[in-house]
Enzyme design. Structure first.
Site, PDB file in Angstrom:
ATOM      1  N   PRO A  73      -4.685   4.669  -8.185  1.00 53.96           N
ATOM      2  CA  PRO A  73      -3.311   5.511  -8.412  1.00 53.96           C
ATOM      3  C   PRO A  73      -2.355   4.843  -7.039  1.00 53.96           C
ATOM      4  O   PRO A  73      -2.972   4.885  -5.973  1.00 53.96           O
ATOM      5  CB  PRO A  73      -3.734   6.959  -8.320  1.00 53.96           C
ATOM      6  N   CYS A  74      -1.381   4.337  -7.591  1.00 47.99           N
ATOM      7  CA  CYS A  74      -0.402   3.832  -6.518  1.00 47.99           C
ATOM      8  C   CYS A  74       0.349   5.203  -5.780  1.00 47.99           C
ATOM      9  O   CYS A  74       1.166   5.811  -6.554  1.00 47.99           O
ATOM     10  CB  CYS A  74       0.638   3.021  -7.214  1.00 47.99           C
TER      11      CYS A  74
END
Ligand SMILES: C[S@@+](CC[C@H](N)C(=O)[O-])C[C@H]1O[C@@H](n2cnc3c(N)ncnc32)[C@H](O)[C@@H]1O
Length: 381
Positions: A73-74
Site C-alpha cells: 500500500p502506498c
C-alpha cells in the site's frame, strides 16, 4: 530441479500467487490484514495458504524463501530530511518490506505500485525507495507496464520493481534490443557502464519509466510502451446477459440527457458522453469499443457508466474479474459488492507473471550452467 520458494506480502486476492503458480514457484507463506481478501485467498489456494493479520506481527515468523512478492500500500513518507531528496520511511509498510529483505535476504523480489510513485513529490518517494533497496545489496530494475499491453482491456499503468542478487552485472531484465534502439542517443552506453550512473541520494527530480539501480547509483530513461500480448477490446469480455440490477435507474437515464455526446478516445478508453456543467448535470459514459479506464477500489459502483448496445449499465463483478485477468469465479467466496473493491486493488497476474518469468528464466539458465560446469568437471577428473 528444486522449485524456488516464494512469499507473498499484502497478498489481497492473490494476483502474485497466480503468477507464481504459473511460473512454477512454490508459495510457502502469504499474509493480508483484510478478512474478506483472506477468505477469497483461502477459497482459491487452501485453508492454510495465508495468515490473516497485521504484517508487523509476523515479521519474525516468515520462513526463509527465494522470492519475495508484494503490492505494498502506498503511504506518504515523512518530509523530515527531505532536503537531500530522501524522505523518512520509518513507520510505513514499505519499511516492513525493507526489514524482511534485510532479515531473509531472498535472491529475488518483485514489487508493484502505482506508476505515480515515480513522480510523486518530485520523485522524493521513489528516490527514498531506491536508496533503501540498493543499500540492501540488490541490483534493482523498474519499468512501467500497462495492463492493456498484456491482452487485458484496461488502461492500468503500474511500476514493477524487481531486485536480484546479480549485483556485479548491469544486465537488464526488461530492456529489449527494440527498447535500446528507441533510447535517446548515448543512453545505452551509459546503461552498460556503472561509472557513468548517477548517485541516488544526491539526485533530484522525477524518475522515468524505466531504470536500474545498484550500489547507490542509478540510470533512468523513458521507454515506449510495448504490446506483449495482442490487444483486447472491452466488448469482447462482457457478459452476454447480465442481470438488470446492473442497469441504470430511470433517474440516471434522465440525467444522461444533459450530458454532451463526444465519442472520443483517451488512453484507449472510448468516451461517449461527457458530463456538462458540473457534477449534477449529466454523466460521463464510456463505450465498449476501447478499453476500460483503471479499475479502482472505490469508483466501481457510482462513477463508471457504460453504454452496451442500447443499455446503460455498470460493469458486473465477473467483468471486473476478466478485465483484471482473474478467473470468473475467483472471488465467489464473497458478495458481488465486495468483489469490486478486491479486484480494483489487485495486480493483474499476467503483468507480474511476465516480470517474474524474466527473472526466473535467468535463474534457471544459471542453475543449468552450474550443472553443466559440474559435468564438465566430472569428465575431466
Ligand atoms: C494494493 S493491495 C494488494 C493487492 C494484491 N496484490 C492482489 O493482487 O490482490 C494492498 C493490500 O495490503 C493489505 N494491507 C494493508 N495494510 C496491511 C498490514 N498492516 N498488514 C497486512 N496487510 C495489509 C490490504 O488489505 C490490501 O489487500
Amino acid at each position: 530441479m528444486e522449485r524456488l520458494t516464494s512469499v507473498e506480502l499484502f497478498a489481497g486476492i492473490g494476483g502474485f500467487r497466480i503468477a507464481a503458480d504459473e511460473n512454477g514457484l512454490n508459495t510457502i507463506w502469504a499474509n493480508d490484514i483484510d478478512h474478506t481478501a483472506v477468505t477469497v485467498y483461502r477459497n482459491n489456494f487452501g485453508e492454510n495458504s495465508i495468515v490473516e493479520g497485521d504484517i508487523h506481527d509476523y515479521i519474525d515468523s516468515i520462513p526463509d524463501h527465494d522470492f519475495l512478492t508484494g503490492g505494498f500500500p502506498c503511504q506518504p513518507f515523512s518530509k523530515a530530511g527531505k532536503k537531500q531528496g530522501i524522505a523518512d520511511y520509518r513507520g510505513t509498510l514499505f519499511e516492513v518490506i525493507v526489514q524482511i529483505l534485510a532479515k531473509k535476504n531472498p535472491r529475488y523480489f518483485l514489487l508493484e505500485n502505482v506508476n505515480s510513485l515515480l513522480f510523486m513529490d518530485n520523485g522524493t518517494h521513489f528516490r527514498t525507495i531506491l536508496s533503501a533497496l540498493s543499500k540492501l545489496d540488490y541490483k534493482i530494475e523498474w519499468r512501467v507496464f500497462n495492463a492493456a499491453s498484456f491482452g487485458l482491456p484496461q488502461h492500468r499503468e503500474r511500476v514493477v520493481i524487481v531486485g536480484s542478487k546479480d549485483v556485479d552485472s548491469s544486465d537488464s531484465y526488461f530492456l529489449s534490443p527494440e527498447d535500446e534502439a528507441n533510447l535517446a542517443e548515448g543512453v545505452v552506453d551509459i546503461v552498460s557502464r556503472f561509472e557513468r550512473w548517477n548517485a541516488i541520494e544526491t539526485s533530484s527530480g522525477k524518475f522515468k519509466t524505466w531504470g536500474m539501480a545498484n550500489k547507490g547509483l542509478f540510470v533512468s530513461a523513458d521507454v515506449l510502451e510495448k504490446q506483449y500480448l495482442p490487444p483486447v477490446k472491452l466488448s469482447s469480455v462482457l457478459e452476454d446477459a447480465p442481470d438488470p440490477s446492473f442497469d441504470f435507474t430511470e433517474d440516471t437515464i434522465e440525467r444522461i440527457k444533459s450530458s454532451q455526446y463526444v465519442n472520443r478516445y483517451f488512453n484507449g478508453v472510448q468516451i461517449l458522453y461527457n458530463q456538462s456543467g458540473g457534477a449534477r448535470m449529466g454523466y460521463s459514459i464510456f463505450g465498449v469499443d476501447g478499453i476500460a479506464p483503471t479499475l479502482t477500489a472505490s469508483t466501481s459502483r457510482h462513477y463508471e457508466r457504460y453504454q452496451v448496445g442500447n443499455r446503460f449499465r455498470r460493469l458486473t463483478n465477473v467483468e471486473y474479474a476478466r478485465i483484471q485477468g482473474f478467473p470468473d469465479q475467483h472471488c465467489d467466496a464473497t458478495t458481488p459488492y465486495n468483489q469490486y473493491k478486491l479486484y480494483g486493488n489487485a495486480v493483474p497476474p499476467k503483468m507480474v507473471s511476465y516480470a517474474m518469468k524474466k527473472l526466473i528464466n535467468k535463474e534457471y539458465r544459471r542453475i543449468e550452467k552450474q550443472t553443466y560446469d559440474m559435468f564438465d568437471y566430472l569428465e575431466v577428473i
